[in-house]
Write an enzyme that holds these catalytic residues in place. Sequence first.
Site, PDB file in Angstrom:
ATOM      1  N   GLY A 106     -10.611  -2.538   3.394  1.00 47.12           N
ATOM      2  CA  GLY A 106      -9.624  -2.478   4.467  1.00 47.12           C
ATOM      3  C   GLY A 106      -9.634  -1.134   5.174  1.00 47.12           C
ATOM      4  CG  ASP A 107      -5.906   0.030   6.792  1.00 49.13           C
ATOM      5  OD1 ASP A 107      -5.832  -1.036   6.150  1.00 49.13           O
ATOM      6  OD2 ASP A 107      -5.002   0.886   6.830  1.00 49.13           O
ATOM      7  CB  THR A 158      -0.879  -0.039   1.272  1.00 48.43           C
ATOM      8  OG1 THR A 158      -1.825  -1.090   1.115  1.00 48.43           O
ATOM      9  CG2 THR A 158      -1.587   1.268   1.537  1.00 48.43           C
ATOM     10  CB  THR A 163       1.001   0.391   4.959  1.00 44.48           C
ATOM     11  OG1 THR A 163       1.001  -0.816   4.183  1.00 44.48           O
ATOM     12  CG2 THR A 163       2.353   0.542   5.644  1.00 44.48           C
TER      13      THR A 163
END
Length: 301
Positions: free
Chosen positions: A199-200, A169, A220
């Site tokens: 995801g986040d 990422t 990340t």
Amino acid sequence: MISFIVHGGAWDIPDDLVEAHRNGVRKALAIGWKILSEGGSAVDAVEKAVNYMEDDPTFDAGRGSFVNAVGEIELDASIMNGTTFRAGAIAAVQNIRYPISLARIIMDKSEHILLAGMGAVRFGREHGILQCKNDELLVGRELERWRQLQSKQKFSTKDAFRKKTPHDTVGAVALDKNGVVVSGTSTGGTPNKYPGRVGDSPLIGCGTYADSSIGGASCTGWGEAIIKVVLAKTVIDMLEHNGGDAVIGAQQSIQRLEKKAEGFGGVIVLNNKGIPAIAYNTPRMARAYRTSEMNSDDVEV
Ligand code: ASP
């Protein structure tokens, strides 16, 4: 003071991939630094630097992204302006060449913050954002990885982060001459993820957060764990509680990620004075930074 920091993932980056990561973050830093040093905005610096890494197939963002369990590429990205407190994000979006640019258009032109799937693509189309075919984002390395994962029985995301699975990422945090802090993050998520998994990275407070009065962060790592500890906002809270000390803020946040959620990953941080910090609990993290008090770049993997 102007300041800029970028990352290109945190994991057990093997020796033969170190140079590609180093080059990628170095070039992304140079792009953002040029914008900031010529008086440009933190938003432009973050967007353009992340665009570069979205193009570089070394990273799991834009071209080069991981493939999900049904052979598609679904992208997550977010950007936040710490002065206006506006943010834009996209989740599980396909066929977008530069995901962070779509997130930026949402920040600039939409009353919303997070658009998912087809709605985000539609908004992008209405605002001239470049669309592409899945094939343009897919690289041979990831097709091969996907084929191998299909033949395996069960795949756990947590295991992936413990083993030598890539987590590339990308993200950036900038402080411009007007004191504006902006953070952004872009990713293809995790390999072989269930379709629709988010995801986040597109969640404000988890993968990305900025508050110009305190600082900014981009994260990340294992998204499911990062979400549980709201990592990017935790970094900013830790900064505030430690008198703006970026190094302590970053380190305490990663300790919390590991302790509370058994998570792995890394963060890049700038405080409101542009002091950079990096913390990670993986063997390596690709990152680069520069401030107006430095004569050269700091690039490390
Ligand atoms: N945090 C990303 C996600 O879980 C993956 C990564 O950082 O490599 O989607």
